[in-house]
Design a protein around this motif. Structure first.
Motif, PDB file in Angstrom:
ATOM      1  N   ILE A   1     -73.488  -7.016 -31.336  1.00 18.93           N
ATOM      2  CA  ILE A   1     -72.076  -7.091 -31.726  1.00 18.93           C
ATOM      3  C   ILE A   1     -71.246  -7.688 -30.601  1.00 18.93           C
ATOM      4  O   ILE A   1     -70.368  -8.539 -30.828  1.00 18.93           O
ATOM      5  N   ALA A   2     -71.509  -7.272 -29.364  1.00 24.71           N
ATOM      6  CA  ALA A   2     -70.780  -7.825 -28.219  1.00 24.71           C
ATOM      7  C   ALA A   2     -70.999  -9.335 -28.130  1.00 24.71           C
ATOM      8  O   ALA A   2     -70.055 -10.098 -27.884  1.00 24.71           O
ATOM      9  N   GLU A   3     -72.229  -9.767 -28.349  1.00 27.03           N
ATOM     10  CA  GLU A   3     -72.522 -11.201 -28.302  1.00 27.03           C
ATOM     11  C   GLU A   3     -71.790 -11.932 -29.416  1.00 27.03           C
ATOM     12  O   GLU A   3     -71.258 -13.029 -29.204  1.00 27.03           O
ATOM     13  N   LYS A   4     -71.764 -11.335 -30.606  1.00 25.60           N
ATOM     14  CA  LYS A   4     -71.092 -11.976 -31.738  1.00 25.60           C
ATOM     15  C   LYS A   4     -69.593 -12.126 -31.472  1.00 25.60           C
ATOM     16  O   LYS A   4     -68.980 -13.149 -31.805  1.00 25.60           O
ATOM     17  N   LEU A   5     -68.989 -11.098 -30.850  1.00 22.37           N
ATOM     18  CA  LEU A   5     -67.554 -11.138 -30.562  1.00 22.37           C
ATOM     19  C   LEU A   5     -67.237 -11.928 -29.294  1.00 22.37           C
ATOM     20  O   LEU A   5     -66.062 -12.147 -28.973  1.00 22.37           O
ATOM     21  N   GLY A   6     -68.278 -12.335 -28.562  1.00 20.74           N
ATOM     22  CA  GLY A   6     -68.064 -13.133 -27.356  1.00 20.74           C
ATOM     23  C   GLY A   6     -67.442 -12.355 -26.214  1.00 20.74           C
ATOM     24  O   GLY A   6     -66.619 -12.896 -25.464  1.00 20.74           O
TER      25      GLY A   6
ATOM     26  N   PHE B   1     -63.019  -1.818 -31.213  1.00 17.50           N
ATOM     27  CA  PHE B   1     -62.722  -0.857 -32.258  1.00 17.50           C
ATOM     28  C   PHE B   1     -63.763  -0.948 -33.369  1.00 17.50           C
ATOM     29  O   PHE B   1     -64.142  -2.048 -33.798  1.00 17.50           O
ATOM     30  N   LYS B   2     -64.208   0.208 -33.809  1.00 20.25           N
ATOM     31  CA  LYS B   2     -65.158   0.301 -34.921  1.00 20.25           C
ATOM     32  C   LYS B   2     -64.448   0.942 -36.108  1.00 20.25           C
ATOM     33  O   LYS B   2     -63.916   2.047 -36.009  1.00 20.25           O
ATOM     34  N   LEU B   3     -64.463   0.231 -37.227  1.00 24.61           N
ATOM     35  CA  LEU B   3     -63.897   0.744 -38.481  1.00 24.61           C
ATOM     36  C   LEU B   3     -65.047   1.176 -39.384  1.00 24.61           C
ATOM     37  O   LEU B   3     -66.039   0.461 -39.515  1.00 24.61           O
ATOM     38  N   GLU B   4     -64.899   2.323 -40.012  1.00 24.72           N
ATOM     39  CA  GLU B   4     -65.884   2.767 -41.000  1.00 24.72           C
ATOM     40  C   GLU B   4     -65.151   3.431 -42.162  1.00 24.72           C
ATOM     41  O   GLU B   4     -64.252   4.238 -41.939  1.00 24.72           O
TER      42      GLU B   4
ATOM     43  N   GLU C   1     -68.604   0.489 -45.524  1.00 27.29           N
ATOM     44  CA  GLU C   1     -68.112  -0.651 -44.748  1.00 27.29           C
ATOM     45  C   GLU C   1     -68.064  -0.274 -43.270  1.00 27.29           C
ATOM     46  O   GLU C   1     -67.422   0.700 -42.889  1.00 27.29           O
ATOM     47  N   ILE C   2     -68.729  -1.067 -42.435  1.00 30.29           N
ATOM     48  CA  ILE C   2     -68.747  -0.844 -40.989  1.00 30.29           C
ATOM     49  C   ILE C   2     -68.337  -2.153 -40.314  1.00 30.29           C
ATOM     50  O   ILE C   2     -69.001  -3.179 -40.484  1.00 30.29           O
ATOM     51  N   ARG C   3     -67.229  -2.126 -39.581  1.00 29.42           N
ATOM     52  CA  ARG C   3     -66.694  -3.344 -38.958  1.00 29.42           C
ATOM     53  C   ARG C   3     -66.392  -3.104 -37.483  1.00 29.42           C
ATOM     54  O   ARG C   3     -65.990  -2.013 -37.090  1.00 29.42           O
ATOM     55  N   TYR C   4     -66.544  -4.166 -36.706  1.00 29.39           N
ATOM     56  CA  TYR C   4     -66.165  -4.142 -35.295  1.00 29.39           C
ATOM     57  C   TYR C   4     -65.139  -5.247 -35.060  1.00 29.39           C
ATOM     58  O   TYR C   4     -65.251  -6.342 -35.620  1.00 29.39           O
ATOM     59  N   MET C   5     -64.149  -4.960 -34.235  1.00 27.10           N
ATOM     60  CA  MET C   5     -63.127  -5.967 -33.934  1.00 27.10           C
ATOM     61  C   MET C   5     -62.674  -5.822 -32.480  1.00 27.10           C
ATOM     62  O   MET C   5     -62.732  -4.720 -31.901  1.00 27.10           O
TER      63      MET C   5
ATOM     64  N   CYS D   1     -66.522  -8.409 -37.342  1.00 27.77           N
ATOM     65  CA  CYS D   1     -67.898  -8.573 -37.813  1.00 27.77           C
ATOM     66  C   CYS D   1     -68.473  -7.196 -38.110  1.00 27.77           C
ATOM     67  O   CYS D   1     -67.903  -6.167 -37.727  1.00 27.77           O
ATOM     68  N   GLY D   2     -69.582  -7.172 -38.806  1.00 27.77           N
ATOM     69  CA  GLY D   2     -70.191  -5.889 -39.128  1.00 27.77           C
ATOM     70  C   GLY D   2     -71.091  -5.971 -40.332  1.00 27.77           C
ATOM     71  O   GLY D   2     -71.671  -7.023 -40.632  1.00 27.77           O
TER      72      GLY D   2
END
Length: 259
Positions: free
Chosen positions: A127-132, A140-143, A156-160, A235-236
């Protein structure tokens, strides 16, 4: 519910057909010939196990595939039933990016949300790589659960990035698609979503949230949302019950087909 009758398959060929396939064939045939209609309760695991002289685990394996195909649905504590063959039609023109919620709306349904959470976490390396962002940087993690007609259909699991997550409000979490509110936060309608689709089986934790049996089939959409300059802002994963389906049309629709 239909009465359990002798299997329609007879002869030496049965010896070479796995039991779980024979069970699936029985149920498919009953649905195809009208013996079972949408909403009818199918035979219980115990009844099928007893008739075929096998274990409930084998029966459950057979039923899992039928759930994945969308032929039957399971309700905890009630049993398995012939599924309504409703499909969410979601034509997507490549000039637009529609959220799942918008796709569902096209079919006249409404997505609501249950049990939303938003917290700062140290994300997995991927996830860190995807977000650069550097490893160890908090995001932040949304669930939350997506609900259609009182049924949880998706976890739904999202990272931003932190700069985006800090601007997410309770109202956004409770009533709006992430695609929609993240676009508002960054100041543009997100033009590109990269999606990969895989099949998985439900762990105990996911099964409990989606009100499924452990080991039930799932459809998982892993996604990353890109702004116009190529930045990933969310992403997520979206983890769907196996009988939830959407149709996609990539590119412009053919003449005579309504959006």
């Amino acid at each position: 519910m239909s009465t359990l009758k002798a299997s329609p398959r007879h002869g030496l060929g049965d010896r070479f057909t796995p039991l779980y396939i024979r069970i699936q064939d029985r149920i498919r045939a009953a649905i195809a010939d009208g013996g079972m209609a949408a909403g009818d309760r199918i035979w219980s695991e115990a009844e099928l196990a007893r008739e075929y002289g096998t274990t409930r685990s084998t029966v459950r394996h057979a039923l899992d595939q039928l759930v994945f195909e969308g032929l039957i649905v399971r309700h905890i504590g009630r049993g398995s039933f012939v599924a309504e063959r409703a499909v969410v039609h979601s034509p997507i023109d490549s000039r637009y990016s529609l959220s799942f919620e918008e796709q569902v709306a096209q079919a006249g349904r409404v997505v609501t949300y249950r049990s939303p959470t938003l917290e700062l976490v140290s994300p997995p390396k991927a996830i860190a790589e995807k977000l650069g962002i550097p490893p160890g940087t908090q995001v932040f993690k949304l669930e939350r659960l997506r609900i259609i007609e009182n049924r949880p259909v998706c976890l739904e699991i999202r990272y931003m990035p932190r700069a985006v997550g800090e601007r997410v409000t309770g109202e956004m979490l409770a009533s709006r698609s992430a695609h929609n509110f993240v676009g508002e936060i960054v100041g543009e309608r997100i033009p590109t979503i990269m999606v990969s689709v895989t099949a998985e089986v439900a762990t105990a934790a996911v099964a409990k949230k989606l009100e499924l049996s452990e080991g039930a089939p799932l459809i998982v959409r892993t996604n990353a949302h890109y702004t116009g300059d190529g930045t990933v802002v969310i992403c997520g994963r979206s983890i769907f019950a196996g009988d939830v389906s959407t149709d996609y049309v990539l590119g412009q629709l053919p003449p005579g087909h309504a959006r």
